[in-house]
Structures are given as C-alpha cells and as structure tokens.
Design a protein around this motif. Structure first.
Motif, short mmCIF file in Angstrom:
data_model
loop_
_atom_site.label_atom_id
_atom_site.label_comp_id
_atom_site.label_asym_id
_atom_site.label_seq_id
_atom_site.Cartn_x
_atom_site.Cartn_y
_atom_site.Cartn_z
N GLU A 214 0.82 -1.21 0.00
CA GLU A 214 0.00 0.00 0.00
C GLU A 214 0.86 1.26 0.00
O GLU A 214 0.52 2.25 -0.65
N THR A 215 1.98 1.25 0.72
CA THR A 215 2.86 2.42 0.74
C THR A 215 3.42 2.71 -0.65
O THR A 215 3.59 3.86 -1.04
N SER A 216 3.71 1.64 -1.41
CA SER A 216 4.21 1.83 -2.78
C SER A 216 3.13 2.41 -3.68
O SER A 216 3.42 3.22 -4.57
N ILE A 217 1.89 1.99 -3.47
CA ILE A 217 0.77 2.53 -4.24
C ILE A 217 0.60 4.01 -3.95
O ILE A 217 0.39 4.82 -4.87
N GLN A 218 0.69 4.39 -2.68
CA GLN A 218 0.57 5.79 -2.31
C GLN A 218 1.65 6.63 -2.98
O GLN A 218 1.37 7.74 -3.48
N LYS A 219 2.87 6.13 -3.01
CA LYS A 219 3.97 6.85 -3.66
C LYS A 219 3.73 6.97 -5.16
O LYS A 219 3.92 8.05 -5.76
N ALA A 220 3.28 5.89 -5.80
CA ALA A 220 3.03 5.92 -7.23
C ALA A 220 1.93 6.91 -7.57
O ALA A 220 2.03 7.66 -8.55
N LEU A 221 0.86 6.94 -6.78
CA LEU A 221 -0.23 7.88 -7.02
C LEU A 221 0.24 9.32 -6.84
O LEU A 221 -0.18 10.22 -7.58
N ARG A 222 1.10 9.56 -5.84
CA ARG A 222 1.66 10.90 -5.66
C ARG A 222 2.43 11.35 -6.90
O ARG A 222 2.31 12.49 -7.35
N GLU A 223 3.21 10.43 -7.46
CA GLU A 223 4.00 10.76 -8.64
C GLU A 223 3.09 11.01 -9.85
O GLU A 223 3.34 11.93 -10.64
N LEU A 224 2.05 10.22 -9.99
CA LEU A 224 1.12 10.41 -11.10
C LEU A 224 0.36 11.73 -10.95
O LEU A 224 0.08 12.41 -11.94
N ARG A 225 0.03 12.10 -9.71
CA ARG A 225 -0.61 13.41 -9.48
C ARG A 225 0.36 14.54 -9.80
O ARG A 225 -0.02 15.53 -10.42
N ALA A 226 1.62 14.39 -9.37
CA ALA A 226 2.62 15.43 -9.65
C ALA A 226 2.86 15.60 -11.13
O ALA A 226 3.14 16.71 -11.61
N ASP A 227 2.73 14.51 -11.89
CA ASP A 227 2.90 14.58 -13.36
C ASP A 227 1.67 15.15 -14.06
O ASP A 227 1.68 15.32 -15.28
N GLY A 228 0.60 15.40 -13.30
CA GLY A 228 -0.63 15.94 -13.89
C GLY A 228 -1.46 14.91 -14.64
O GLY A 228 -2.31 15.28 -15.45
N LEU A 229 -1.22 13.64 -14.37
CA LEU A 229 -1.93 12.59 -15.10
C LEU A 229 -3.25 12.22 -14.43
O LEU A 229 -4.22 11.91 -15.11
N VAL A 230 -3.27 12.21 -13.11
CA VAL A 230 -4.48 11.81 -12.39
C VAL A 230 -4.75 12.75 -11.22
O VAL A 230 -3.86 13.48 -10.78
N GLU A 231 -5.98 12.71 -10.76
CA GLU A 231 -6.37 13.33 -9.50
C GLU A 231 -7.09 12.25 -8.69
O GLU A 231 -7.82 11.43 -9.26
N THR A 232 -6.86 12.23 -7.40
CA THR A 232 -7.50 11.23 -6.56
C THR A 232 -8.36 11.91 -5.50
O THR A 232 -8.00 12.93 -4.93
N ASP A 233 -9.52 11.32 -5.29
CA ASP A 233 -10.44 11.77 -4.27
C ASP A 233 -10.77 10.54 -3.43
O ASP A 233 -10.21 9.47 -3.65
N TYR A 234 -11.70 10.67 -2.52
CA TYR A 234 -12.06 9.54 -1.68
C TYR A 234 -12.62 8.42 -2.56
O TYR A 234 -13.72 8.52 -3.10
N ARG A 235 -11.84 7.36 -2.72
CA ARG A 235 -12.24 6.18 -3.49
C ARG A 235 -12.61 6.50 -4.93
O ARG A 235 -13.37 5.78 -5.56
N ARG A 236 -12.07 7.58 -5.49
CA ARG A 236 -12.36 7.90 -6.88
C ARG A 236 -11.10 8.43 -7.55
O ARG A 236 -10.34 9.17 -6.93
N ILE A 237 -10.90 8.06 -8.80
CA ILE A 237 -9.73 8.51 -9.56
C ILE A 237 -10.22 9.23 -10.81
O ILE A 237 -11.09 8.73 -11.52
N THR A 238 -9.65 10.41 -11.07
CA THR A 238 -9.94 11.16 -12.28
C THR A 238 -8.67 11.22 -13.11
O THR A 238 -7.62 11.66 -12.61
N VAL A 239 -8.75 10.78 -14.35
CA VAL A 239 -7.59 10.77 -15.24
C VAL A 239 -7.64 12.02 -16.10
O VAL A 239 -8.58 12.21 -16.89
N ARG A 240 -6.63 12.87 -15.97
CA ARG A 240 -6.58 14.13 -16.70
C ARG A 240 -5.96 13.99 -18.07
O ARG A 240 -6.28 14.75 -18.98
#
Length: 292
Positions: A251-277
């Motif tokens: 789970e910690t690796s998933i959190q890091k990967a999502l942070r990187e994807l958010r920083a790259d402007g590819l996704v946004e995450t909300d409570y149990r929802r993912i938005t792909v930009r």
C-alpha cells in the motif's frame, strides 16, 4: 389527505388554465422522452389519479443494444439471444454490501448482472483479501462452478444497489445448447479474462509499481470510466488497499506511485475515486502499446 392531483394544485392557488397547461406540458414531455424526474420525486401513496396513469411515473432503465459495457457477456450477444438469456432465471435486487457468491461454497448457480457494480475478491494465506476484478451490468459471474461443479474460487460482493438474475446450471446449459453462438461468446469471454489475469502476472514480475498502477488505472478507464469534459472519471469505489492487491504491491508503494502520477498531472484522486486528466500520457507511462 389529498386524493386527487388536481385538487392539490387548486389548493395551492393555481388557476384551472395554469393546471391545464401543466398537464399538457407534462404529457408532451413524457411522450417526447424528456426527463421525468419531477413527476417521480413526488409520490402520492393514496392518489388514484397517479395509479391510473403509469405513463407519468418513471420506468426502470432497461439498457438497449448499445448500453451494455464493452466486453460484457450481454454486449457480445445478438439481440434475440440476449433477450432469451435475460428471460432466464429469477430477478433480484439488493443494496450495497451484499454477497452474491461466497468463496469456498459448493454452489453452482450463475449470476447475470443487469445493473450495478460488484467486486470479485479472494482470500490470501496471510488473511488479507485480494481484489481480482470488477464486474458491471452485462457481466456474467459464477460460470466456472456452474460448468465444472467445483467450489467457488472467489467472492462477489455488490458495491452499490445491484439488479441481477440467478440462473441455475441446467437452465444455462439448455440456453447454450439452444444458442451455440452464445457458447462461443462464453468461451471468448473466459479467454479474455484469462488474458487479463496473465497480463497482471506479467506486470507483477516485469514492471515497477508506478507502471503497474498506470496500466491498471488505464484499464479501469477503458472498462469503467466515463468522459467528463476533458477528463475520464472512474466512478468505482476502489480503496488503496484494493488497488494495492490488484497491482501486486504494498500500500505504501501505491501511495507513492499515485503521488507521482498526481505530480505529473496525469491523475487526480479523491475519496475512493480517480480522475484521469491525460489518458494518452497515462497509457504512455504504463507503456501500453495497444489493447491486445
């Protein structure tokens, strides 16, 4: 208590011409297939008028040929064959959190999902639960136990209000004998699921976590995403532990990967929802060449 809709409108101070205009406008709107939310939000339990005019009441949505999600069993079938399958079995409707199929049980019935979202999970030796797949309206689940008479290999749980049909093995086998093309589509469906499972195994051994997450999220966009202006919204209640199990990572690796994807402007995450930009960039990040 008011027993007539017209009496109620008169009591509210509306004149007869205004009431007549409202009735005519409502009738025309219904005939044109307009949204009928207003007529369904107000329910008069004792109204004889509304009981005698069901056309004013909202009817359950029945998907048409183009409504079934791509790749689902119902989407694969021709219209007459689809109708024959939908007429088989017993229809049921349940809220979120209901178990439709329980891992380990020796049961053989099939579940044909008509509307709603379910998740397929399996127990791990360490006590955790692995998310194997998501299934939506149009999907068929429980087919393995129905065909090989073995215990259930996974649990299927509803993620929201779900409408489905329970089909007994004998009924389903008769349906397949009467509709050979459906048997071929069943084989194709099972093959696609096996391919998806094999792809996940390759991902686990070949790619770092960030690429695995990008590949899984891109797959969810294809199967469960909806276009919302310039983004794709995945309206699936998917927790980070569930995403971790489907990606085969901590789970910690998933959190890091999502942070990187958010920083790259590819996704946004909300409570149990993912938005792909940027789906194209996400697919490139996941090194996805095609959907083969």
């Amino acid at each position: 208590m008011w027993t007539n809709l017209t009496e109620l409108l008169l009591a509210l101070g509306l004149s007869p011409p205004v009431i007549l205009a409202l009735v005519v406008a409502e009738t025309l709107a219904v005939r044109r297939g307009a949204v009928r939310a207003v007529s369904t939000r107000i329910r008069f339990g004792t109204s004889r008028l509304l009981r005698r005019t069901p056309v004013l009441m909202r009817q359950p949505h029945v998907p048409t040929d183009g409504d079934w999600p791509y790749g689902t069993f119902l989407q694969r079938l021709d219209h007459p064959v689809r109708d024959a399958l939908l007429a088989t079995g017993v229809r049921r409707q349940v809220p979120a959190g209901q178990i439709l199929i329980q891992e380990g049980r020796h049961e053989a019935y099939l579940v044909l999902l008509e509307d709603g979202l379910t998740k397929v999970t399996a127990s791990l030796p360490d006590g955790r639960t692995a998310l194997l797949a998501l299934r939506v309206g149009g999907d068929l689940v429980g087919e393995m136990s129905a065909l090989n008479d073995r215990p259930r290999s996974a649990t299927v749980t509803t993620c929201g209000p779900t409408r489905y049909s329970v089909i007994q093995p004998a009924q389903f086998k008769t349906f397949l004998r009467d509709h050979p093309d459906a048997a071929l589509e069943l084989a194709a469906m099972v093959s696609d699921r096996l391919r998806w499972s094999n792809r996940r195994r390759i991902d686990f051994s070949s790619y770092p976590v960030k690429i695995r997450v990008a590949r899984v999220v891109a797959e969810l966009c294809r199967s469960h995403g909806r276009q919302d202006r310039d983004a794709v919204v995945i309206d699936v209640r998917l927790t980070q532990p569930e995403l971790a199990t489907i990606c085969g990572a901590a789970e910690t690796s998933i959190q890091k990967a999502l942070r990187e994807l958010r920083a790259d402007g590819l996704v946004e995450t909300d409570y149990r929802r993912i938005t792909v930009r940027d789906l194209a960039a996400l697919r490139a990040c996941g090194e996805i060449i095609d959907d083969a």
